[in-house]
Design an enzyme around this catalytic site. Structure first.
Site, PDB file in Angstrom:
ATOM      1  CE1 TYR A 313      -4.440   1.522   0.964  1.00 38.76           C
ATOM      2  CE2 TYR A 313      -2.897   3.289   1.415  1.00 38.76           C
ATOM      3  CZ  TYR A 313      -4.417   2.890   1.088  1.00 38.76           C
ATOM      4  OH  TYR A 313      -5.206   3.636   1.216  1.00 38.76           O
ATOM      5  CE1 TYR A 364      -4.790   6.346  -1.227  1.00 39.08           C
ATOM      6  CE2 TYR A 364      -6.362   8.046  -1.469  1.00 39.08           C
ATOM      7  CZ  TYR A 364      -5.659   7.196  -0.745  1.00 39.08           C
ATOM      8  OH  TYR A 364      -5.538   7.626   0.614  1.00 39.08           O
TER       9      TYR A 364
END
Lengths: 409, 142
Positions: A313, A364
């Protein structure tokens, strides 16, 4: 406090054996779905969520009425009843929302897995929809006061009055300290951005498909918040994504090769805040990443060297590179050297990372796109397919209560 | 550094029972940290229980020396991630206080290129036109 972390010895020299784990090898991700990732969807988030969920259900070879559980972030703005009404799901037996922002990127999978492993639900849909680019932005200060009035508000009181209202700034503080302690350079960090953009060039779904960058482009890009440049930052996205979790036994009757969960973990160590984690003995590292990583390896009974491909991430480059250190892909303080030139994280490198382009160059989507790419690597359907994938790792965000999963065929 | 743009409100801290003493002290131009008299340990941010001894009645406010060093910082250089009430560029520094506690704030009369890890600083207070009192850090002799 946090001496285990400071010493990095806990569960590494002598990991407690796996006594009982109802998720390990018993639960799988069986369907994935996503909308187009755009900068302006022109649709509301409920509309986007419905499309992604329908795609995931179809991908799995299920019917909508099979779904009996849902899980997402507390940050998600959809009202679950409205979603249920639109999808035509007759009855939901399990639902959950997890806090901690992007850190929960894999917590949601773990909770859904726990629900099906314990029989609370049969098919749990894990979903997220957001108009991050065109609508209200999580990462922008001007909309923050209204948006983040949560239980974490009192701790933000120590930051907000000083014009310190955005995740990029909060992370920049620990990023800067890491760069200072270990002489990490912008030249080194740039390779993370460049390699992810290379992956995006093979992925037509990526927002930055068709828009490659060179290392020179990275170096010349404007500084947004020193120490972070434009290309260090994730790409604000409109879109939705979803995946379906069920037991391995049920998965056998479904359409796809199941991505079996070998281990799933969460971590929220002491002195946790949302990225403003400044009162720990060390701030030049990611305590929660180290803890959830150790638990992933302990339960899976594997180590970093066994992982074939990883989706880390990365809301900003420093978060991705620091995870390489904390998850044991390189030594502490060596992240900068490790990514120099980019080969170690390219497709035939030591640990191919964020092969869809990641949060920096694909989308995102709060980590949902990373889980989906982790599943594709197991199925053998990635646009940047790594050869002979045995174990595929996905993680949640850095500096917040975090999480991870290891998938296998 | 850290000058305000007129007309845009400065965000206020959310005050609750746990941090009331901290912000009350700031109003009186004092910096205090929560301290457990039993463990002789500081805890920040303040909380209702000492995480070391689990006591709820040994927590007190202890005045800080106000001195520390810059432990890390960020510099807001574009309006993309900055709060619009501040003129660019502005720094937010993380200061490690002599008590061991780390807090963030803006700087006073420190040029952008002087903001560096290790710089000795001390706290100062300012009254804002909106009636709130905030603290900043200025340079000090080491």
């Amino acid at each position: 406090m946090l001496q285990e972390y400071v010493d990095r010895k806990f569960r590494t020299d002598n990991r407690p054996p796996v006594d009982i784990n109802l998720i390990k090898d018993k639960v799988a991700i069986v369907g994935v779905g996503q909308t187009k990732y755009t900068r302006d969807s022109g649709r509301d988030e409920l509309d986007l969520a419905c499309e992604a969920i329908k795609a995931a259900v179809d991908d799995a070879g299920l019917k909508m009425e099979d779904i009996d559980g849902f899980d997402t972030f507390t940050l998600d703005r959809l009202a679950l009843p409205m979603l249920i009404n639109s999808l035509g799901v007759p009855n939901v037996k399990f639902s959950g929302e997890i806090s901690g922002g992007g850190g929960a990127g894999c917590s949601v999978a773990m909770h859904a897995a726990a629900a099906v492993a314990t029989g609370q639900a049969n098919y749990v849909c894990v979903y997220r929809a957001l108009n991050e680019a065109s609508g209200q932005r999580y990462g922008r200060g001007d909309s923050y006061a209204e948006y983040m009035l949560t239980a974490f508000t009192p701790h933000y009181g120590y930051q907000w009055p000083f014009g310190f209202v955005t995740p990029l700034g909060w992370a920049g503080v620990w990023g800067k300290r890491w760069m200072y302690e270990f002489n990490i350079t912008r030249e080194q960090l740039g390779w993370w951005a460049v390699v992810l953009r290379e992956y995006a060039q093979n992925n037509p779904d990526a927002i930055y498909y068709g828009r490659p960058i060179t290392h020179d482009d990275y170096m010349e890009s404007p500084m947004i918040v020193d120490p972070l440049k434009l290309h260090d930052c994730c790409v604000d996205t409109d879109g939705a994504a979803a995946y379906i979790i069920t037991t391995v036994e049920r998965a056998r009757d479904l359409k796809q090769i199941p991505a079996i969960i070998l281990s799933a973990s969460q971590s929220s160590p002491i002195e946790q805040e949302i990225q403003t984690v400044y009162n720990r003995p060390i701030i030049s590292g990611l305590v929660e990443t180290w803890y959830h990583g150790q638990e992933l390896y302990r339960v899976a009974e594997v180590d970093a060297k066994d992982i074939s491909v990883a989706q880390l991430y990365d809301p900003y480059s420093i978060g991705g590179v620091l995870q390489l250190e904390e998850l044991g892909f390189c030594e502490r303080g060596e992240g900068g050297k490790f990514i120099e030139g980019g080969d170690n994280i390219r497709i035939d490198g030591k640990i191919p990372c964020n092969t869809s382009g990641g949060l920096l160059s694909e989308a995102y989507l709060h980590g949902w796109n990373l889980v989906i790419e982790g599943v594709r690597q197991i199925r053998g359907t990635s646009h940047n397919q790594v050869k002979d994938v045995e174990l595929s790792m996905v993680t949640g965000g850095p500096g917040v209560p975090s999480s991870g999963i290891i998938l296998r065929r | 550094m850290a000058e305000y743009v007129q007309g845009i409100p400065i965000m206020r801290p959310y005050i609750d029972q746990d941090n009331q003493g901290y912000w009350d002290a700031v109003k009186n131009h004092k910096l205090v940290f929560q301290h457990c008299s039993k463990c002789d340990k500081y805890h920040h941010p303040p909380r209702p229980m000492c995480p070391s001894c689990h006591s709820q009645d040994t927590l007190e406010w202890k005045e800080s020396s106000g001195k520390g060093i810059i432990y890390s910082f960020v510099m807001f250089t574009t309006n993309k991630m900055a709060y619009p009430a501040f003129k660019l560029p502005y720094a937010v520094v993380l200061v490690e206080m002599e008590e061991g506690v780390r807090i963030t704030a803006n700087t006073h009369e420190i040029e952008p290129d002087e903001v560096q890890v290790g710089l000795p600083v001390e706290v100062m207070f300012e009254e804002l036109p909106d009636g709130q009192t905030l603290y900043r850090f200025k340079k000090r002799e080491a």
